[in-house]
Design an enzyme around this catalytic site. Structure first.
Site: not given
Lengths: 237, 237, 237, 237
Positions: A99, A101, A124, A175, A231
């Protein structure tokens, strides 16, 4: 109480947390990464409000998947811990969660807009837009707020683990972004990509967008994911 | 003349000043942080026009709250010193003040627009928009200009210390942000957040804003502030 | 198998690859540079998915121009290798190629817009807009996708080597920039310029553009390129 | 041939050049600073196309004000040398000149727009908008192009040395900023401010501008410049 998680997991979770400021995604102490040990029924997460400058393995907190109890560690875990727990419980394939910001992903979250698929950079990593949740209701905010923050993501994806694998991230309305992956490292890398494609999308929207052909997007997603992926050099460097 | 302030305060004010360039909020010598000792009736502030590269504790200037006299130090204090003094005198709960010309907060100040509350990143720190003052009048500019720059902030908040605690910052019209907090460190961190939410707001405005529900904003502010706060590990790391 | 390329070429290609993150053009492992040895019929390129932090000369992969076979190296080459090969085959003057997902150049590619010539910064390097290709068709995506990604650039330039020298870069629609030059180093520098002029163009478009006079652009291009060039101190520092 | 300029001037010009990349104003080798010795009738300038990484005092080039001859140094001077010479000859108070292609200032130059005065950050350094020149004519480009680039700035200011002191910079249309000052260091600092206020102005224009009161702008300019200045601790740190 014996050690509940391996040194490897602890080390990986620390490293992934430290990559948040290294990747320019941190302001002050914001952001957190966790990694889960499904067999032990616990996950390891950053403590709340600790500066990245001083963060060490000894500060990490081990939390039970079952009930959110702190199993190991002297500090309070991230306030977002219950959000992580909610996601781990809903999506069995998730091994790590990040998480942040980060600036541009937050801008989309604040505008309650998904990050649209505008090119191969996005395709991708994300097989579709990075979707935005509904706003939490007053009741969802009043009680178990952080757990409910995870639940609005679970609801957004219909609790579908396959969808969570195809699009390993979502924006919580008003958020910011939560991303996930097979392990803590992957979840961090998806947070980095989420911010990069959010910034590219913002600029592209200013220039005027053109819907990319689906066959191009599919080609990019499948060359990096699934049985036909070609890849990278996994496990070799 | 004996030492007027503690080594701790002096050290904290230096550290907070040095975090201005570290956080990317400085251009040249711009910006300054001060910290107050209410018992001694003085505050410590950066000298005027000194480069962060060479700034040391010996350069800091100690100023009397009562009349703005330099009590200790060989250099001229920041030209913004009287603005700090004005704020300290009006708001007893303020322990530190930071002023920067950070890019996005200045853009809002130059547009004479408050930074609106567009999400939880903002609500974690500011319980309401970061408001913008009226422009200073010709008379306010002609005499005691820097003290009056503080006074337009005091007027904006109606001299209300409680409001200053809830929203620890303001934009001076056509100029830039001043932020404050319980101590110098907190005021600096509020300057960092002010710039971060200004940048996020600018991008969000380009995408189209959606007013966030008040219950979400309240939840975020109260989980970090006041008696029910449960964010962080204060005093433990 | 003996060594197929010189130490110098290998060293230059490594250095040019490492300049991608140094110039702020990299996210994670994205981006790659190659350099060609026309006499040996091979080019040297970054391996796929390797972090710049650990990238060494021993990881570079040598690939045959003729058929794309790996001639030397233990790792898989960049997934974009066939795109490089396609460009080397079409344009004999190209000695090096760089591909990045730099933010602002990608924004133009995603908007399917050329980067317009808006000033001397652009004209110093690119004698005309940085053009954008057509989107790849479903068939071009289905088979030899990466080779075809080069072919849409070749088609865009009409396979004209002189045009490739005058404008050493192009945007692949919905994807991002490829740049080239006399050697790997030059191709990397053109990628840096491409991103810089894309960012300047984005901001200029927001302010309102004015077509620059052609005599000014010509003057800038010719003072750096061609027989009358007088920029720099080549070979002296 | 004996040494034509003092070690101090040479050292200052090197230092000012190295601050271009330190301040984030450089792409590749772009940008240059010079400093003049009026008594000796020469100025010291960066050589053309040399990387900042390797730039040393021994690379600097000394040029005659009178006729642009290289008086000392083994390398070719910056291609912009004649522009510097033109400005030094027109404005006797100028002691140093800086030219960059900094992103936001170039955007205004490419849009042929002056950087408007939108707040105190601007007014602290520039007593009015940073003006933009007319475009060079075909004839001005065909012959003595670089000298004429200086002349369009001279024409813009009406050859008025006092105006050059009040607003120490200008944008050349379709090109970019030139700034100047009492010495090389000051000219560099004005280039830093020019870029900072250009970025702030771009964001302010997006938010909607409000004309600042002239008494506020005057106050800021005069507290830093002229006989009543009280900013800084000149000569003391």
């Amino acid at each position: 109480m014996g050690k509940t998680v391996s040194d490897e997991l602890r080390h990986e979770v620390l490293r992934a947390n430290l990559r948040i400021p290294e990747a320019g995604l941190a302001t002050l102490t914001w952001g957190n990464v966790s990694g889960v040990d499904r067999d032990a029924g616990v996950f390891v997460i950053k403590p709340s409000g600790v500066s990245y400058d001083v963060l060490g393995e000894e500060h990490l907190v081990v939390v039970a998947l079952e009930d959110g109890r702190v199993v190991e560690g002297d500090l309070r875990p991230s306030t977002d811990t219950e959000t992580h727990r909610s996601l781990y419980r809903a999506f069995p394939s998730i091994g790590g969660i990040t998480h942040t910001h980060s600036t541009h992903a937050v801008a989309f979250a604040q505008a309650c807009r998904s990050i649209p698929v505008l090119g191969t950079t996005h395709a991708d990593t994300f097989n579709g837009p990075v979707p935005v949740t509904a706003a939490l209701t007053a009741q969802q905010c009043a009680e178990d707020y952080e757990y409910n923050t995870g639940q609005v993501i679970v609801d957004l994806l219909g609790g579908d683990d396959a969808r969570a694998r195809e699009v390993p991230g979502a924006l919580v309305a008003h958020h910011g972004p939560f991303t996930w992956g097979a392990d803590a490292t992957k979840s961090l890398e998806h947070a980095v990509v989420c911010e990069a494609v959010a910034e590219m999308a913002l600029h592209t929207l200013a220039l005027g967008t053109v819907v990319p052909p689906q066959h191009l997007l599919d080609r990019h997603f499948t060359r990096k994911h699934g049985p036909g992926a070609y890849y990278g050099n996994p496990g070799r460097v």
